[in-house]
Design an enzyme around this catalytic site. Sequence first.
Site, short mmCIF file in Angstrom:
data_model
loop_
_atom_site.label_atom_id
_atom_site.label_comp_id
_atom_site.label_asym_id
_atom_site.label_seq_id
_atom_site.Cartn_x
_atom_site.Cartn_y
_atom_site.Cartn_z
N GLU A 178 0.81 -1.22 0.00
CA GLU A 178 0.00 0.00 0.00
C GLU A 178 0.85 1.27 0.00
OE1 GLU A 178 -2.82 0.43 3.24
OE2 GLU A 178 -3.56 2.32 2.46
N LYS A 220 -2.50 -2.02 -3.14
CA LYS A 220 -3.55 -1.14 -2.58
C LYS A 220 -3.13 0.31 -2.80
CE LYS A 220 -6.04 -0.10 1.69
NZ LYS A 220 -6.75 -0.70 2.83
N GLY A 263 -9.34 6.71 1.25
CA GLY A 263 -8.47 7.87 1.43
C GLY A 263 -9.11 9.19 1.79
#
Length: 341
Positions: A178, A220, A263
Amino acid sequence: MNLEQLNKTAEAMVKPGKGILAADESSGTIKKRFDTIGVESTADNRRDYRELLFRSTEAMRNYVSGVILYDETIRQNAKDGTPLVKLIEQAGSIPGIKVDAGAKPLPFCPGETVTEGLDGLRERLKEYHGLGARFAKWRAVIDIGPNIPSYTCIKANAHALARYAALCQEADVVPIVEPEVLMDGDHDIARCAEVTEWVLKEVYLELYYNRVVLEGTVLKPNMVIPGKKSAKKASAEEVAERTIQVLKRCVPAAVPGIAFLSGGQSDEEATAHLDAMNRIGGFPWKLTFSYGRALQAAPQKAWSGRSENVAAAQRAFSHRAKMNGLATLGQWKNDLEKKAA
Ligand code: 13P
């Protein structure tokens, strides 16, 4: 390392129609979330809340391929004594674990961080595997601002991600890789595209040098979107096109799937963007979700710490999970949101 098993797990994590629930908030982050709904962050309240999610049968059985847990949660039992990990497994979902130790200031790089947590990771992975974790997560954070990100920051984070990913595979745990480019600034979508491309290029180079087998990984990333404070907004189609363009330039076809973080996007934006990408199609990987806030904001609000609200919170969670499940197939429609409201 059992590559066949790693690949099987990675494929299951990104199975069309399903995606990942990121429920791995650290104690500090979950406290922040609970503060907004007026709930005290005690171990029992955290357990009750997460138990509610994992017992949401409709969401878990149909739309959630895996759940990312925090160290406390992977060791916790439900109120009736069943390990929370068992609840996840019984719903046909795969338990995972956050293993990074957070983003720490990077020396000589003001405003930038490097994610730590490699020391002792081999031993911790072994223990987590024993507790049932079949995949892990490590989040690197890249901020956009005047004169940042620096090469130093991107390189240090990409290297740490690759060291982490190799240790995971050695322990038969699928690494979720990620690298998050934050949406906090006032930059436009083109700047986000440029930085995301740079970051992903470095990440795949480091994964290669660290001998990580891509078939046993899940990426990710952030979506390519304008900063929150940017005056210029982008349509779902533009976000989808630009995100796919950057991913095609950087992510090898050997990667089974890409599970986006939300996010800070609104719930419906996160769904609409994923749906728009899957409507375009024509890429070699599965595109799905690994949302924290965009899956949990609604159930948290509905729950607000009261046991009489558990069923309503489970309905709110199931609704968001279903909407995102449809988005993985490019079959989400805005009216489905209105119908639920
Ligand atoms: P958000 O979807 O809230 O960004 O969280 C996903 C996650 O796991 C970040 O590491």
